[in-house]
Design a protein around this motif. Structure first.
Motif, short mmCIF file in Angstrom:
data_model
loop_
_atom_site.label_atom_id
_atom_site.label_comp_id
_atom_site.label_asym_id
_atom_site.label_seq_id
_atom_site.Cartn_x
_atom_site.Cartn_y
_atom_site.Cartn_z
N SER A 159 28.74 74.14 79.48
CA SER A 159 28.11 73.00 80.14
C SER A 159 29.14 72.01 80.66
CB SER A 159 27.13 72.30 79.19
OG SER A 159 27.83 71.79 78.05
N GLY A 160 30.33 72.00 80.06
CA GLY A 160 31.37 71.09 80.52
C GLY A 160 32.26 71.65 81.60
N ALA A 161 32.04 72.91 82.00
CA ALA A 161 32.89 73.53 83.02
C ALA A 161 32.62 72.89 84.38
CB ALA A 161 32.64 75.03 83.08
N SER A 162 33.67 72.43 85.04
CA SER A 162 33.52 71.77 86.33
C SER A 162 34.62 72.24 87.27
CB SER A 162 33.60 70.25 86.19
OG SER A 162 32.57 69.75 85.37
N LEU A 163 34.28 72.36 88.56
CA LEU A 163 35.24 72.70 89.59
C LEU A 163 35.49 71.48 90.45
CD1 LEU A 163 36.97 74.50 91.37
CD2 LEU A 163 34.89 75.36 92.46
N ALA A 272 37.32 65.80 80.25
CA ALA A 272 36.89 67.01 79.54
C ALA A 272 37.19 66.93 78.05
CB ALA A 272 37.59 68.23 80.13
N ASP A 273 36.29 67.50 77.26
CA ASP A 273 36.49 67.65 75.83
C ASP A 273 36.13 69.08 75.44
OD1 ASP A 273 37.25 64.99 75.01
OD2 ASP A 273 35.19 64.38 75.44
N GLU A 274 37.10 69.82 74.91
CA GLU A 274 36.87 71.18 74.41
C GLU A 274 36.13 72.04 75.44
OE1 GLU A 274 34.93 71.02 70.68
OE2 GLU A 274 36.56 70.01 69.67
N GLY A 275 36.58 72.03 76.65
CA GLY A 275 35.89 72.77 77.69
C GLY A 275 36.84 73.36 78.71
N LEU A 307 41.47 72.54 75.57
CA LEU A 307 41.00 72.72 76.94
C LEU A 307 41.59 73.98 77.55
CD1 LEU A 307 41.52 69.11 78.37
CD2 LEU A 307 39.42 70.08 77.43
N THR A 308 40.86 74.54 78.50
CA THR A 308 41.42 75.54 79.41
C THR A 308 41.41 74.91 80.79
OG1 THR A 308 40.57 77.38 78.09
CG2 THR A 308 41.18 77.85 80.36
N ILE A 309 42.59 74.82 81.42
CA ILE A 309 42.73 74.18 82.72
C ILE A 309 43.19 75.23 83.72
CG2 ILE A 309 43.86 72.35 84.03
CD1 ILE A 309 44.26 70.86 81.38
N LEU A 310 42.38 75.46 84.75
CA LEU A 310 42.62 76.52 85.72
C LEU A 310 42.93 75.91 87.08
CD1 LEU A 310 39.53 78.65 84.65
CD2 LEU A 310 41.88 78.86 83.80
#
Length: 374
Positions: A159-163, A272-275, A307-310
């Motif tokens: 739910s926290g994934a954002s582009l 972001a938190d844990e996302g 976090l995973t940062i792409l």
């Protein structure tokens, strides 16, 4: 927080098998599907909360939902795994949108704990029938699971994934942000000044986000930036910054583009938190020194907050920040059966140590736009 993503036959993506964690770079030629790949996580995040119908309407509609080359018997399929928890779904579309109910299931440690089958009005949680109503499968399952199982649930990660693509960059620079109570950055960046003002003046839990952004800007622009403040005029929040020598502030509409871009990047990560945070072409307008500092700050934040940062990028400078981490660089290379290809599996890691990754990208050794003639 790492994840595994599987996608079959969605839009421009034929077969995706992607395992990522920490800060990662995604490269490849124009039209190879980098942005589409990042958008999958945003799409699934919307579907996890609001259901596939609303998510599809917000992400391009039913047109070209299926890959052009997919045979009629090949489904569109998604699977997202994190921490031993796997969510699988196979949505399909008609002229009216998503066909409901969407077949879905939740697997925890190889045990199917919840399942929605095609054509059935109810879903099952450990063989017990439940009614989902109009809410999403994952939200309904979360409410139906016992506390000890629900603690493993992947909903928060999705739910926290954002582009972030910051389409409102110039609007923000010229006009500021609209006044409001926002404490999370919009993906186009238009509410950045409002979010920062609210982090600064609002609840204590958000104050550390503000301080991280401000200290990050000081690191990236030590000779340009020292502090930031805000003013409200009617329904608009404006910003101005101070240099390290004091004196009169400079309005943000007169600020260098790189300073505003760095502010947006830091706000996105701090939101972001844990996302999962996805950013398309973060290098725009930035000096190499600022890029170097930003990647370092992102790595520290990713480790501290799981976090995973792409980062989808065309920047040789940004790629050079991964010279010692080729396993965090992924290539969208047309012609490969499965994408993206991890760089240290695409090229010999020992050989890679002899070169700067940015140089290899520039000379089309990796992720070429034009295939070498043979």
């Amino acid at each position: 927080m790492g994840f595994e993503l599987e996608v079959d036959n969605y839009r421009a993506l034929r077969r995706i098998r992607w395992k990522a964690e920490g800060v990662c770079a995604l490269v490849g030629p124009n039209g190879s599907g980098k942005t589409t790949l990042l958008s999958v996580l945003d799409f699934l995040g919307s579907a996890a909360v609001d259901g596939f119908g609303k998510a599809l309407n917000a992400h391009g509609g039913a047109f070209l939902f299926r890959h052009r080359q997919a045979a009629t018997h090949e489904p569109v399929r998604f699977a997202f795994t994190t921490g031993g928890v796997r969510w699988e779904s196979m949505p399909s579309t008609s002229g009216l949108g998503v066909v409901v109910p969407v077949p879905e299931r939740l697997v925890i440690n190889q045990d199917v704990v919840a399942e929605q089958r095609a054509g059935e009005a109810v879903f099952r949680v450990r063989e017990e029938n439940k009614t989902r109503g109009d809410i999403s499968f994952l939200v309904a399952v979360d409410a139906a699971l016992p506390d000890d199982v629900s603690a493993l649930f992947p909903l928060s990660a999705l739910s926290g994934a954002s582009l972030y693509s910051f389409e409102a960059f110039w609007q923000l620079k010229r006009e500021g942000s609209r006044e409001g109570t926002d404490v999370w950055l919009d993906t186009d960046g238009r509410n950045a000044f409002t979010v920062l003002r609210n982090w600064l003046a609002g609840k204590r839990e958000h104050r550390s986000r503000w301080e991280w952004v401000r200290s990050g800007l000081r690191e990236c622009f030590p000779d340009l930036f020292d502090d930031l403040d805000f003013a409200v005029a009617g329904q608009t929040v404006a910003a101005q910054f101070y240099g390290p020598g004091g004196g009169e502030p400079t309005p943000m509409h007169l600020a260098p583009n790189g300073l505003l871009m760095a502010l947006l990047l830091l706000c996105a990560v701090a939101s972001a938190d844990e996302g999962i945070v996805c950013i398309d072409e973060p290098e725009n307008g930035l000096h190499p020194y600022a890029i170097q500092r930003l990647i370092s700050l992102m790595r520290e934040r990713a480790e501290a907050h799981e976090l995973t940062i792409l980062l989808a990028t065309h920047s040789p400078t940004l790629l050079n920040e991964f010279n010692d981490q080729p396993d965090h660089v992924f290539i969208m290379e047309p012609g490969q059966e499965t994408l993206p290809v991890r760089l240290d599996q695409h090229q010999n890691p020992e050989w890679l140590r002899n070169f700067a990754l940015g140089d290899l990208y520039m000379n089309q050794t990796i992720g070429p736009q034009v295939k070498p003639s043979t």
